[in-house]
Motif scaffolding. Structure first.
Motif, PDB file in Angstrom:
ATOM      1  N   LYS A  70       0.804  -1.217   0.000  1.00  0.00           N
ATOM      2  CA  LYS A  70       0.000   0.000   0.000  1.00  0.00           C
ATOM      3  C   LYS A  70       0.838   1.269   0.000  1.00  0.00           C
ATOM      4  CE  LYS A  70      -4.330   1.488   2.131  1.00  0.00           C
ATOM      5  NZ  LYS A  70      -5.245   1.274   3.247  1.00  0.00           N
ATOM      6  N   HIS A  71       2.053   1.204   0.499  1.00  0.00           N
ATOM      7  CA  HIS A  71       2.857   2.409   0.636  1.00  0.00           C
ATOM      8  C   HIS A  71       4.164   2.280  -0.131  1.00  0.00           C
ATOM      9  CE1 HIS A  71      -0.023   3.611   3.596  1.00  0.00           C
ATOM     10  NE2 HIS A  71       0.255   2.569   4.362  1.00  0.00           N
ATOM     11  N   HIS A  72       4.428   3.247  -0.971  1.00  0.00           N
ATOM     12  CA  HIS A  72       5.625   3.261  -1.798  1.00  0.00           C
ATOM     13  C   HIS A  72       6.555   4.382  -1.346  1.00  0.00           C
ATOM     14  CE1 HIS A  72       3.419   0.470  -4.038  1.00  0.00           C
ATOM     15  NE2 HIS A  72       3.213   1.118  -5.167  1.00  0.00           N
ATOM     16  N   LYS A  73       7.815   4.250  -1.716  1.00  0.00           N
ATOM     17  CA  LYS A  73       8.798   5.318  -1.530  1.00  0.00           C
ATOM     18  C   LYS A  73       9.203   5.798  -2.918  1.00  0.00           C
ATOM     19  CE  LYS A  73      10.599   3.510   2.856  1.00  0.00           C
ATOM     20  NZ  LYS A  73      10.019   4.586   3.675  1.00  0.00           N
ATOM     21  N   ILE A  74       8.828   7.022  -3.238  1.00  0.00           N
ATOM     22  CA  ILE A  74       9.019   7.555  -4.588  1.00  0.00           C
ATOM     23  C   ILE A  74      10.041   8.683  -4.534  1.00  0.00           C
ATOM     24  CG2 ILE A  74       7.887   8.671  -6.552  1.00  0.00           C
ATOM     25  CD1 ILE A  74       5.266   7.347  -5.530  1.00  0.00           C
ATOM     26  N   LEU A  75      11.043   8.595  -5.395  1.00  0.00           N
ATOM     27  CA  LEU A  75      12.068   9.620  -5.475  1.00  0.00           C
ATOM     28  C   LEU A  75      12.052  10.222  -6.875  1.00  0.00           C
ATOM     29  CD1 LEU A  75      14.448  11.055  -4.036  1.00  0.00           C
ATOM     30  CD2 LEU A  75      15.946   9.338  -5.097  1.00  0.00           C
ATOM     31  N   VAL A  76      11.755  11.515  -6.957  1.00  0.00           N
ATOM     32  CA  VAL A  76      11.804  12.235  -8.229  1.00  0.00           C
ATOM     33  C   VAL A  76      13.219  12.769  -8.416  1.00  0.00           C
ATOM     34  CG1 VAL A  76      10.881  14.159  -9.570  1.00  0.00           C
ATOM     35  CG2 VAL A  76       9.379  12.878  -8.028  1.00  0.00           C
ATOM     36  N   VAL A  77      13.779  12.533  -9.587  1.00  0.00           N
ATOM     37  CA  VAL A  77      15.109  13.060  -9.932  1.00  0.00           C
ATOM     38  C   VAL A  77      14.894  14.015 -11.108  1.00  0.00           C
ATOM     39  CG1 VAL A  77      17.449  12.501 -10.646  1.00  0.00           C
ATOM     40  CG2 VAL A  77      16.180  10.915  -9.194  1.00  0.00           C
ATOM     41  N   ALA A  78      15.127  15.307 -10.885  1.00  0.00           N
ATOM     42  CA  ALA A  78      14.728  16.299 -11.884  1.00  0.00           C
ATOM     43  C   ALA A  78      15.874  17.223 -12.267  1.00  0.00           C
ATOM     44  CB  ALA A  78      13.561  17.132 -11.355  1.00  0.00           C
ATOM     45  N   ASP A  79      15.973  17.476 -13.569  1.00  0.00           N
ATOM     46  CA  ASP A  79      16.874  18.505 -14.071  1.00  0.00           C
ATOM     47  C   ASP A  79      16.229  19.861 -13.822  1.00  0.00           C
ATOM     48  OD1 ASP A  79      18.731  20.052 -15.547  1.00  0.00           O
ATOM     49  OD2 ASP A  79      17.482  19.845 -17.338  1.00  0.00           O
ATOM     50  N   ALA A  80      16.984  20.782 -13.209  1.00  0.00           N
ATOM     51  CA  ALA A  80      16.505  22.149 -13.010  1.00  0.00           C
ATOM     52  C   ALA A  80      17.485  23.148 -13.624  1.00  0.00           C
ATOM     53  CB  ALA A  80      16.318  22.439 -11.515  1.00  0.00           C
ATOM     54  N   GLY A  81      18.230  22.676 -14.635  1.00  0.00           N
ATOM     55  CA  GLY A  81      19.235  23.517 -15.280  1.00  0.00           C
ATOM     56  C   GLY A  81      18.673  24.346 -16.424  1.00  0.00           C
ATOM     57  N   ARG A  82      19.574  24.892 -17.228  1.00  0.00           N
ATOM     58  CA  ARG A  82      19.181  25.837 -18.277  1.00  0.00           C
ATOM     59  C   ARG A  82      18.247  25.226 -19.324  1.00  0.00           C
ATOM     60  NH1 ARG A  82      25.142  27.188 -19.067  1.00  0.00           N
ATOM     61  NH2 ARG A  82      25.620  28.493 -17.255  1.00  0.00           N
ATOM     62  N   ASN A  83      18.387  23.921 -19.552  1.00  0.00           N
ATOM     63  CA  ASN A  83      17.547  23.304 -20.578  1.00  0.00           C
ATOM     64  C   ASN A  83      16.062  23.450 -20.278  1.00  0.00           C
ATOM     65  OD1 ASN A  83      19.909  22.543 -21.747  1.00  0.00           O
ATOM     66  ND2 ASN A  83      19.585  20.336 -21.575  1.00  0.00           N
ATOM     67  N   THR A  84      15.716  23.632 -19.011  1.00  0.00           N
ATOM     68  CA  THR A  84      14.301  23.740 -18.651  1.00  0.00           C
ATOM     69  C   THR A  84      13.694  25.063 -19.102  1.00  0.00           C
ATOM     70  OG1 THR A  84      14.754  24.670 -16.446  1.00  0.00           O
ATOM     71  CG2 THR A  84      14.663  22.264 -16.636  1.00  0.00           C
ATOM     72  N   ALA A  85      14.522  25.992 -19.560  1.00  0.00           N
ATOM     73  CA  ALA A  85      14.006  27.270 -20.063  1.00  0.00           C
ATOM     74  C   ALA A  85      13.575  27.186 -21.517  1.00  0.00           C
ATOM     75  CB  ALA A  85      15.064  28.369 -19.905  1.00  0.00           C
ATOM     76  N   GLY A  86      13.837  26.053 -22.163  1.00  0.00           N
ATOM     77  CA  GLY A  86      13.435  25.884 -23.553  1.00  0.00           C
ATOM     78  C   GLY A  86      11.934  25.699 -23.693  1.00  0.00           C
ATOM     79  N   LEU A  87      11.491  25.711 -24.929  1.00  0.00           N
ATOM     80  CA  LEU A  87      10.073  25.521 -25.223  1.00  0.00           C
ATOM     81  C   LEU A  87       9.780  24.069 -25.563  1.00  0.00           C
ATOM     82  CD1 LEU A  87       9.120  28.623 -27.441  1.00  0.00           C
ATOM     83  CD2 LEU A  87       8.601  28.239 -25.018  1.00  0.00           C
ATOM     84  N   SER A  88       8.630  23.606 -25.171  1.00  0.00           N
ATOM     85  CA  SER A  88       8.138  22.295 -25.574  1.00  0.00           C
ATOM     86  C   SER A  88       7.299  22.456 -26.845  1.00  0.00           C
ATOM     87  CB  SER A  88       7.290  21.688 -24.456  1.00  0.00           C
ATOM     88  OG  SER A  88       6.126  22.469 -24.264  1.00  0.00           O
ATOM     89  N   PRO A  89       6.998  21.361 -27.547  1.00  0.00           N
ATOM     90  CA  PRO A  89       6.165  21.469 -28.751  1.00  0.00           C
ATOM     91  C   PRO A  89       4.804  22.096 -28.494  1.00  0.00           C
ATOM     92  CG  PRO A  89       7.281  19.362 -28.726  1.00  0.00           C
ATOM     93  CD  PRO A  89       7.559  20.011 -27.384  1.00  0.00           C
ATOM     94  N   SER A  90       4.309  22.022 -27.255  1.00  0.00           N
ATOM     95  CA  SER A  90       3.013  22.624 -26.925  1.00  0.00           C
ATOM     96  C   SER A  90       3.092  24.135 -26.809  1.00  0.00           C
ATOM     97  CB  SER A  90       2.499  22.048 -25.603  1.00  0.00           C
ATOM     98  OG  SER A  90       3.332  22.459 -24.524  1.00  0.00           O
ATOM     99  N   GLY A  91       4.304  24.680 -26.797  1.00  0.00           N
ATOM    100  CA  GLY A  91       4.491  26.113 -26.595  1.00  0.00           C
ATOM    101  C   GLY A  91       4.741  26.496 -25.156  1.00  0.00           C
ATOM    102  N   GLU A  92       4.622  25.542 -24.224  1.00  0.00           N
ATOM    103  CA  GLU A  92       4.899  25.797 -22.814  1.00  0.00           C
ATOM    104  C   GLU A  92       6.402  25.787 -22.567  1.00  0.00           C
ATOM    105  OE1 GLU A  92       1.901  23.350 -20.225  1.00  0.00           O
ATOM    106  OE2 GLU A  92       2.265  22.284 -22.099  1.00  0.00           O
ATOM    107  N   VAL A  93       6.837  26.539 -21.571  1.00  0.00           N
ATOM    108  CA  VAL A  93       8.221  26.438 -21.127  1.00  0.00           C
ATOM    109  C   VAL A  93       8.399  25.078 -20.466  1.00  0.00           C
ATOM    110  CG1 VAL A  93       9.994  27.441 -19.649  1.00  0.00           C
ATOM    111  CG2 VAL A  93       8.366  28.930 -20.817  1.00  0.00           C
ATOM    112  N   LYS A  94       9.514  24.423 -20.738  1.00  0.00           N
ATOM    113  CA  LYS A  94       9.696  23.045 -20.296  1.00  0.00           C
ATOM    114  C   LYS A  94       9.688  22.900 -18.776  1.00  0.00           C
ATOM    115  CE  LYS A  94      12.905  20.719 -22.315  1.00  0.00           C
ATOM    116  NZ  LYS A  94      14.245  20.463 -22.906  1.00  0.00           N
TER     117      LYS A  94
END
Length: 294
Positions: A70-94
């Motif tokens: 019933k209970h999981h341990k979830i670890l998110v590993v996320a890039d928060a560098g410059r690449n996240t300022a790019g645009l996605s195909p939807s037009g949103e900032v990544k």
């Protein structure tokens, strides 16, 4: 609920209860035999857990659920560098798409009382937010991530974050990587081998808007852009010419083929997320692959 979670909720929907269900999906492989309750059967469940008497009485296939499932341990590993300022195909900032992916994962944990934490950063280092439960914790995680991604981030290098996890997280977790499509090299291969041996790993890839607009793309083919990673100029389709465009498209095809082969070789389910509206579909696809893997 905080504003970041509210935004993510619009894309993952109200019913998130089944997204982390399934016998293989339990992160505790030596399951406790202490019975907890019953729940509906989900494809991927172990048929040995079906309660046939309860199924006959209710008319629906029901699964016995145990405390450790019933209970999981979830670890998110996320890039928060410059690449996240790019645009996605939807037009949103990544970074906005990535924040909604992280928020969606958090929303899934709430009704289950799962623990969730996050390691994020850029090529300079990592921020490690330890596992906890609850809306306040999730909103704090999202705010810290966005603050970093918006305030003069360094060069993106998700391998830095993966290495931190490989060296500091010894017990089994569900590791969900949220970044753009990584470059396949020896560093990534070595870390995926180490991580997949100890953890269940999935990868949500926020897709870049094509560097060269397609012939039917609403963006002006003559627009000159720039690379968010280093500020280099990116010429438009008209300036580059047919041969350069063909070479670029072939290189992109080969790059993605190598990436998908690498993920498959390491048994890492992945999803390409071109915008926030694709988040729920991507998460369902990844969790389905991981459930069937067992």
């Amino acid at each position: 609920m905080g504003r970041h979670l509210d935004r993510a909720k619009a894309y993952v929907g109200r019913d998130v209860s089944g997204l982390l269900e399934g016998g293989r999906y339990s992160l505790v492989h030596t399951r406790s035999l202490e019975f907890d309750d019953l729940r509906p059967y989900v494809p991927g469940d172990d048929v040995r857990d079906i309660d046939w008497k309860a199924t006959a009485r209710s008319g629906n296939v029901l699964i016995k659920r145990f405390v450790s499932e019933k209970h999981h341990k979830i670890l998110v590993v996320a890039d928060a560098g410059r690449n996240t300022a790019g645009l996605s195909p939807s037009g949103e900032v990544k970074r906005e798409v990535a924040a909604n992916v992280i928020g969606a994962l958090g929303l899934i944990t709430l009704p289950r009382s799962d623990e969730i934490g996050m390691v994020f950063g850029d090529g300079r280092g990592c921020v490690d937010i330890r596992l906890r439960r609850g809306e306040t914790h999730l909103e704090y995680m999202l705010q810290r991530y966005l603050d970093h991604a918006c305030d003069h981030p360094g060069r993106s290098d998700v391998v830095t974050q993966l290495r931190w996890v490989a060296e500091h997280y010894r017990h089994r977790h569900l590791v969900v990587v949220v970044s753009d499509e990584p470059e396949v090299d020896d560093r990534l291969d070595e870390l995926l081998t180490r991580l997949a041996a100890r953890h269940d790993v999935m990868w949500a890839m926020t897709v870049d808007h094509p560097a060269i607009a397609g012939p039917d793309d609403p963006m002006d083919a003559d627009v000159v852009g720039y690379d968010v990673a280093d500020g280099a100029t990116v010429l438009g389709r008209t300036d580059l010419g047919r041969d350069v465009i063909a070479a670029y498209e072939e290189a992109e095809r080969a790059r993605r083929e190598a990436l998908y082969e690498s993920m498959t070789a390491h048994a890492v389910p992945y999803a390409l997320i071109a915008g926030s509206r694709g988040i729920r579909r991507g998460l369902i696809g990844m969790t389905g692959v991981l459930a069937r893997a067992g």
